[in-house]
Scaffold this motif. Sequence first.
Motif, PDB file in Angstrom:
ATOM      1  N   LYS A  38     -19.327 -38.459  -3.714  1.00  0.00           N
ATOM      2  CA  LYS A  38     -18.244 -39.030  -4.622  1.00  0.00           C
ATOM      3  C   LYS A  38     -17.906 -40.037  -3.740  1.00  0.00           C
ATOM      4  O   LYS A  38     -18.221 -41.253  -3.991  1.00  0.00           O
ATOM      5  CB  LYS A  38     -16.623 -38.551  -4.632  1.00  0.00           C
ATOM      6  N   THR A  39     -17.891 -39.648  -3.105  1.00  0.00           N
ATOM      7  CA  THR A  39     -17.377 -41.348  -0.940  1.00  0.00           C
ATOM      8  C   THR A  39     -19.229 -41.676  -1.475  1.00  0.00           C
ATOM      9  O   THR A  39     -18.789 -42.971  -0.702  1.00  0.00           O
ATOM     10  CB  THR A  39     -17.514 -40.520  -0.010  1.00  0.00           C
ATOM     11  N   ALA A  40     -20.263 -40.618  -1.516  1.00  0.00           N
ATOM     12  CA  ALA A  40     -21.512 -42.057  -1.321  1.00  0.00           C
ATOM     13  C   ALA A  40     -21.937 -42.799  -2.659  1.00  0.00           C
ATOM     14  O   ALA A  40     -22.283 -43.935  -2.278  1.00  0.00           O
ATOM     15  CB  ALA A  40     -22.913 -40.545  -0.578  1.00  0.00           C
ATOM     16  N   ARG A  41     -21.116 -42.611  -3.248  1.00  0.00           N
ATOM     17  CA  ARG A  41     -21.174 -43.453  -4.532  1.00  0.00           C
ATOM     18  C   ARG A  41     -20.553 -44.505  -4.612  1.00  0.00           C
ATOM     19  O   ARG A  41     -20.232 -45.580  -5.015  1.00  0.00           O
ATOM     20  CB  ARG A  41     -21.188 -42.091  -6.164  1.00  0.00           C
ATOM     21  N   SER A  42     -19.312 -44.565  -3.586  1.00  0.00           N
ATOM     22  CA  SER A  42     -18.572 -45.733  -3.627  1.00  0.00           C
ATOM     23  C   SER A  42     -18.914 -46.248  -2.734  1.00  0.00           C
ATOM     24  O   SER A  42     -19.114 -47.630  -2.182  1.00  0.00           O
ATOM     25  CB  SER A  42     -17.063 -45.179  -3.108  1.00  0.00           C
ATOM     26  N   GLN A  43     -19.952 -45.968  -1.835  1.00  0.00           N
ATOM     27  CA  GLN A  43     -20.509 -47.091  -1.066  1.00  0.00           C
ATOM     28  C   GLN A  43     -21.345 -47.624  -1.566  1.00  0.00           C
ATOM     29  O   GLN A  43     -21.281 -48.464  -1.298  1.00  0.00           O
ATOM     30  CB  GLN A  43     -21.640 -46.324   0.583  1.00  0.00           C
ATOM     31  N   ILE A  44     -22.401 -46.846  -2.198  1.00  0.00           N
ATOM     32  CA  ILE A  44     -22.742 -47.640  -3.422  1.00  0.00           C
ATOM     33  C   ILE A  44     -22.196 -48.773  -3.875  1.00  0.00           C
ATOM     34  O   ILE A  44     -22.788 -50.207  -4.339  1.00  0.00           O
ATOM     35  CB  ILE A  44     -23.929 -46.718  -4.382  1.00  0.00           C
ATOM     36  N   ILE A  45     -21.649 -48.568  -4.851  1.00  0.00           N
ATOM     37  CA  ILE A  45     -20.610 -49.583  -5.735  1.00  0.00           C
ATOM     38  C   ILE A  45     -20.370 -50.500  -5.093  1.00  0.00           C
ATOM     39  O   ILE A  45     -20.136 -51.526  -5.202  1.00  0.00           O
ATOM     40  CB  ILE A  45     -19.358 -48.246  -7.175  1.00  0.00           C
ATOM     41  N   PHE A  88      -5.947 -42.014  -8.439  1.00  0.00           N
ATOM     42  CA  PHE A  88      -6.835 -43.089  -7.746  1.00  0.00           C
ATOM     43  C   PHE A  88      -7.594 -42.085  -6.900  1.00  0.00           C
ATOM     44  O   PHE A  88      -8.635 -42.427  -5.908  1.00  0.00           O
ATOM     45  CB  PHE A  88      -5.436 -43.909  -6.664  1.00  0.00           C
ATOM     46  N   MET A  89      -6.579 -41.158  -6.096  1.00  0.00           N
ATOM     47  CA  MET A  89      -7.478 -39.834  -5.403  1.00  0.00           C
ATOM     48  C   MET A  89      -8.505 -38.906  -6.111  1.00  0.00           C
ATOM     49  O   MET A  89      -9.773 -39.134  -5.696  1.00  0.00           O
ATOM     50  CB  MET A  89      -6.402 -38.640  -4.467  1.00  0.00           C
ATOM     51  N   GLU A  90      -8.228 -39.034  -7.334  1.00  0.00           N
ATOM     52  CA  GLU A  90      -9.356 -37.833  -7.779  1.00  0.00           C
ATOM     53  C   GLU A  90     -10.309 -39.260  -8.815  1.00  0.00           C
ATOM     54  O   GLU A  90     -11.651 -38.582  -8.005  1.00  0.00           O
ATOM     55  CB  GLU A  90      -8.473 -37.373  -9.294  1.00  0.00           C
ATOM     56  N   HIS A  91     -10.391 -40.424  -8.368  1.00  0.00           N
ATOM     57  CA  HIS A  91     -11.269 -41.168  -9.042  1.00  0.00           C
ATOM     58  C   HIS A  91     -11.823 -41.912  -7.641  1.00  0.00           C
ATOM     59  O   HIS A  91     -12.349 -42.553  -7.912  1.00  0.00           O
ATOM     60  CB  HIS A  91     -11.201 -42.653  -9.869  1.00  0.00           C
ATOM     61  N   ASP A  92     -11.425 -41.902  -6.117  1.00  0.00           N
ATOM     62  CA  ASP A  92     -11.743 -42.264  -5.098  1.00  0.00           C
ATOM     63  C   ASP A  92     -12.007 -43.949  -5.703  1.00  0.00           C
ATOM     64  O   ASP A  92     -12.699 -44.791  -5.060  1.00  0.00           O
ATOM     65  CB  ASP A  92     -13.718 -42.156  -4.577  1.00  0.00           C
ATOM     66  N   ALA A  93     -10.620 -44.221  -6.351  1.00  0.00           N
ATOM     67  CA  ALA A  93     -10.260 -46.150  -6.380  1.00  0.00           C
ATOM     68  C   ALA A  93     -10.381 -46.743  -4.810  1.00  0.00           C
ATOM     69  O   ALA A  93      -9.469 -47.757  -5.225  1.00  0.00           O
ATOM     70  CB  ALA A  93      -9.549 -45.934  -7.445  1.00  0.00           C
ATOM     71  N   PHE A  94     -10.571 -46.536  -3.704  1.00  0.00           N
ATOM     72  CA  PHE A  94     -10.503 -47.121  -2.369  1.00  0.00           C
ATOM     73  C   PHE A  94     -11.247 -46.275  -1.823  1.00  0.00           C
ATOM     74  O   PHE A  94     -11.871 -45.047  -1.741  1.00  0.00           O
ATOM     75  CB  PHE A  94      -9.173 -46.578  -2.340  1.00  0.00           C
ATOM     76  N   MET A 102     -17.021 -35.918   6.936  1.00  0.00           N
ATOM     77  CA  MET A 102     -17.874 -35.258   8.482  1.00  0.00           C
ATOM     78  C   MET A 102     -16.449 -33.672   9.105  1.00  0.00           C
ATOM     79  O   MET A 102     -17.574 -32.098   9.611  1.00  0.00           O
ATOM     80  CB  MET A 102     -17.179 -36.027  10.141  1.00  0.00           C
ATOM     81  N   ALA A 103     -15.262 -33.726   8.326  1.00  0.00           N
ATOM     82  CA  ALA A 103     -14.472 -32.477   7.702  1.00  0.00           C
ATOM     83  C   ALA A 103     -15.694 -31.243   7.234  1.00  0.00           C
ATOM     84  O   ALA A 103     -15.445 -29.472   7.074  1.00  0.00           O
ATOM     85  CB  ALA A 103     -13.231 -32.832   7.353  1.00  0.00           C
ATOM     86  N   GLN A 104     -16.080 -32.288   6.062  1.00  0.00           N
ATOM     87  CA  GLN A 104     -16.594 -31.418   5.324  1.00  0.00           C
ATOM     88  C   GLN A 104     -18.599 -30.595   5.506  1.00  0.00           C
ATOM     89  O   GLN A 104     -18.604 -29.331   5.705  1.00  0.00           O
ATOM     90  CB  GLN A 104     -17.569 -32.049   3.895  1.00  0.00           C
ATOM     91  N   ALA A 115     -20.879 -31.616  -2.408  1.00  0.00           N
ATOM     92  CA  ALA A 115     -19.244 -32.031  -3.046  1.00  0.00           C
ATOM     93  C   ALA A 115     -18.430 -32.522  -3.144  1.00  0.00           C
ATOM     94  O   ALA A 115     -18.751 -33.576  -1.823  1.00  0.00           O
ATOM     95  CB  ALA A 115     -18.726 -30.583  -2.785  1.00  0.00           C
ATOM     96  N   GLY A 116     -19.067 -33.160  -4.579  1.00  0.00           N
ATOM     97  CA  GLY A 116     -17.299 -34.598  -4.551  1.00  0.00           C
ATOM     98  C   GLY A 116     -16.305 -35.144  -4.050  1.00  0.00           C
ATOM     99  O   GLY A 116     -15.204 -34.962  -5.022  1.00  0.00           O
ATOM    100  N   VAL A 117     -16.252 -34.263  -2.998  1.00  0.00           N
ATOM    101  CA  VAL A 117     -14.427 -33.666  -2.982  1.00  0.00           C
ATOM    102  C   VAL A 117     -13.433 -35.035  -2.287  1.00  0.00           C
ATOM    103  O   VAL A 117     -14.130 -35.524  -2.001  1.00  0.00           O
ATOM    104  CB  VAL A 117     -14.505 -32.973  -1.624  1.00  0.00           C
ATOM    105  N   ASN A 118     -12.170 -34.823  -2.768  1.00  0.00           N
ATOM    106  CA  ASN A 118     -11.533 -35.930  -2.825  1.00  0.00           C
ATOM    107  C   ASN A 118     -11.292 -36.692  -1.200  1.00  0.00           C
ATOM    108  O   ASN A 118     -11.853 -35.275  -0.331  1.00  0.00           O
ATOM    109  CB  ASN A 118      -9.725 -36.269  -3.684  1.00  0.00           C
ATOM    110  N   ARG A 119     -11.406 -37.672  -1.464  1.00  0.00           N
ATOM    111  CA  ARG A 119     -10.697 -38.475   1.066  1.00  0.00           C
ATOM    112  C   ARG A 119     -10.233 -37.148   0.781  1.00  0.00           C
ATOM    113  O   ARG A 119      -8.835 -37.265   0.770  1.00  0.00           O
ATOM    114  CB  ARG A 119     -10.857 -39.750   0.933  1.00  0.00           C
ATOM    115  N   VAL A 120      -9.601 -36.265   1.860  1.00  0.00           N
ATOM    116  CA  VAL A 120      -8.981 -36.067   3.190  1.00  0.00           C
ATOM    117  C   VAL A 120      -7.741 -37.005   3.115  1.00  0.00           C
ATOM    118  O   VAL A 120      -6.292 -36.685   3.820  1.00  0.00           O
ATOM    119  CB  VAL A 120      -9.142 -35.110   3.995  1.00  0.00           C
TER     120      VAL A 120
END
Lengths: 176, 735
Positions: free
Chosen positions: B631-638, A108-114, B470-472, B12-17
């Motif tokens: 990564k997080t921007a793509r999540s916003q769009i989906i 879930f973390m890797e794929h931003d599943a939330f 913001m951390a990035q 970079a599409g880093v994972n959410r902190v």
Amino acid sequence: MTDVASRRDVGERPAAPERIMTLTVNGRPYALRMDTRVTLLDALRDRLGLVGTKKGCDQGACGACTVHLDGRRVLACLTLAAQAEGRAITTIEGIADADGPHPVQQAFMEHDAFQCGFCTPGQIMSAVALMAEGRAGSDEEIREFMSGNLCRCGAYPNIVAAIRDAASRGGHDARL
Amino acid sequence: MSTVESRPRVGAGVNRVDGPRKVTGTAPYPMDFSVPGQAYGALVQSTVAAGRIVRMHTDAAEGAPGVITVLTHENAPKVGKGPTTVLGASPLPPLRNDRIVHHGQHIAFVVAETPEQATAAARLVRADYETAEPLLDLHDPRAEQVIDPWGMDTSRGDPAAALESAEVTVRATYTTADNTNNPLGLFATLAAWEGDTLTVHDTSQWPSMVRTTLATVFGIPESSVRVLVPYVGGGFGAGLRAWPHVVLTAMAARMIKRPVKLVLTRPQMFTSIGHRPSGVQWLSVGATRDGELVALDHRSLTSLSMEEADYEPFASGTAFAYRCPNVITQDRQARLNIAVPTSMRAPAEAQGNFALESALDELACKLRMDPVELRLRNHTDVDPRNGLPWSGKALLECYEIGARRFGWSDRNPEPRSMRDGNWLVGYGMASAWFPYFAQPCAAQATVNRDGSALVRSAATDIGTGTYTVMAQLAAEEMGLPLDRVRFDLGDSDMPNSMMAGGSGLTGALGNAVHDACRRLVRTFAELACGDTDSPLFGFSPDDVECTDGRVHPAGRPDLGEAYADILARHGLSELTSNGNSTPPVDTELGMSLAGAYGAKFVEVRVDTDLGLIRVARVVSVIDGGRILNEKTARSQIIGGTVGGIGMALFEDTVTDPRTGRIANGTFADYLIAVNADVPELDVVFVGEPDHGTATGTKGVGEVGLVGIAPAIANAVHHATGKRIRELPITLDAVL
């Protein structure tokens, strides 16, 4: 006004019986004196402070309160605590092990599943059970059998990707 | 001084902190907090939509087990009104008087020792009403109309004459339903007073505003109010107001001198925290035979509650969307006996764009022209309202790349011409935009003695990734690895922030973080350059960079030293700088701030016998300016796309036309998209950093939703030959 009158009758009834229940949560037994009408969800959150299990509707419609009873997923808001006596209750707080997160949590973390993360504990509990049920064989199957867990942020495609990934790595036994 | 030579267009599409907390259930949402001695509140809501309360019957509730108090308009203290914000007048305080203006209005607040006791006792409260006939129909002539509520009506050229003489015209009426934000997290408030100091955990997208509101309402200094919301649980606009239940909870806590906690029920979420208002839109489009727009006339009438304000200028986007010499846009709101509407993801644009992009598809059909071609012919690189060039607009690239990825050239333009077995296949597209929005923001950056950094602002992360991006950004500005930077938010004691809303936070807060970090690096540079013991001695602070936690002359990392060393040598435990951002002004920039753009391409499949509508594919190509985290921007769009699918096919808050009661106020009855409704979604980011702001971002929280509903409606027309002008599109409409 009859419904109001009948409601008043309900209110004036003597308090429902309390009794001591023993709930085994994440392998640990807890003895609780509770009203027998308390749901498993409220028992977990309000009595045991295990607030990782979320209340999103309290009507069995959103899946945010999904937990495992003897390994099967159930909605904790539609389950009485009394029904869970003598059974193994697993919550989001109980699926990681000492080595680190459960493979589904990692995926879930890797794929931003939330996004907001509120439905996430329920999604993950459903996903873990889904894999155990053998329902993670295809994207279509994952979508269908994850449809009891609403995500208002709309992370569904990433949830599917995360479960597909975790399942392909062998489910629970895999360490990502 | 420079910190970063060249910025990546897509970060970079880093994972959410905050991922580890969210996947383990340890991220605390407002409903998860408890304090010792807290009592629990339960709301009693009106069961009529209009009239007045003649008498409240609270005896039974007051005598029920565990009940501490019952507040009604008869005994509640009268409190002040909250301030007017950029979103208009504050919702009115609760329990002001005996007047009922909508079904589900809070009429009493029961406080008890346990949540079960509060809920049980709330059912015992009864009201006698003197009822009036509620105004519930948008077209009711008795409903007061608010004319041009936001001063955004526009007119240029002579649209009436241009329509009269246009070679081709389309005139159509579009309607959109009431939708309810319905974040998964039930809204919760936990209020605790210590003397005249108030601490509140509250589901909010804007803690700085909630602080100001509570201070104003209770007549105490802002410094005596602290609003905490480290995790929100979704909002989609519902958290942009300090709602009456928030004031009620704090009021009750003050009266009983104990903390009080309230968690709304799901049905209460439909009447207590806003919704996307329904509306009707009349659109007239005039064009030449070769598809050049000559006139656009776009007017809307939308629903509004009796006493409040709601920013919802449906038609306003039509003023800038395309090159067209003759344009009129007008918005009207009708005051009805409904719960307060409020912003819901892509307010105004979601609805207005549906009408315009549907009408353009109708025009393309009439012209027998490809819908993409029609849009290309009317593209504008300047803002038609003021003639200024856009600060960034890669919409042409969006069309081109989107059409290619989607396979648009395979489309047979004839409706009902494409089939796959029993499924009619339709391809539809639409343009999307969400205008630039920003408000003042402040941030504070600190480097600690060990060289790690803490950056803070009273913002919220509603799921957009604010903690992470913001951390990035701060890590990049200060030349630190991401794991040495923490960004903290969700506390009104931190520097003031704008709301997480209007796709504005990332840009405005990003600019404040940028400012704070640059000032901080400058302070370090000045210290080191003036210090004979520093390898930087003698260099100009203007010519200093920072990388890997070290400050050094530009291009000479070998001559640098670490933040920690500079602090240690000067006997400092930390250094802190404050930063600010204010929204740029178009005329000063010589550019019109563009906001985000996009092109949406959708394939739908419609079952010929059952009318079942399935979205099979969506391609979204987005110009979001600089993207901080892919990564997080793509999540916003989906996520926006999923919201758009819901708006197009499912979401409809149904109000009973006689009583004003919401008839489907549960998750079982109010349908939103579920996992099985959503196919694989293709998202591509194009364009370049926006030229109007320091960080170059545009904000991508809303543009993902805009354009999905018309692209689906246009695809349904292509599949079936039926033009559906009313959302949601349900299967009965296509049979």
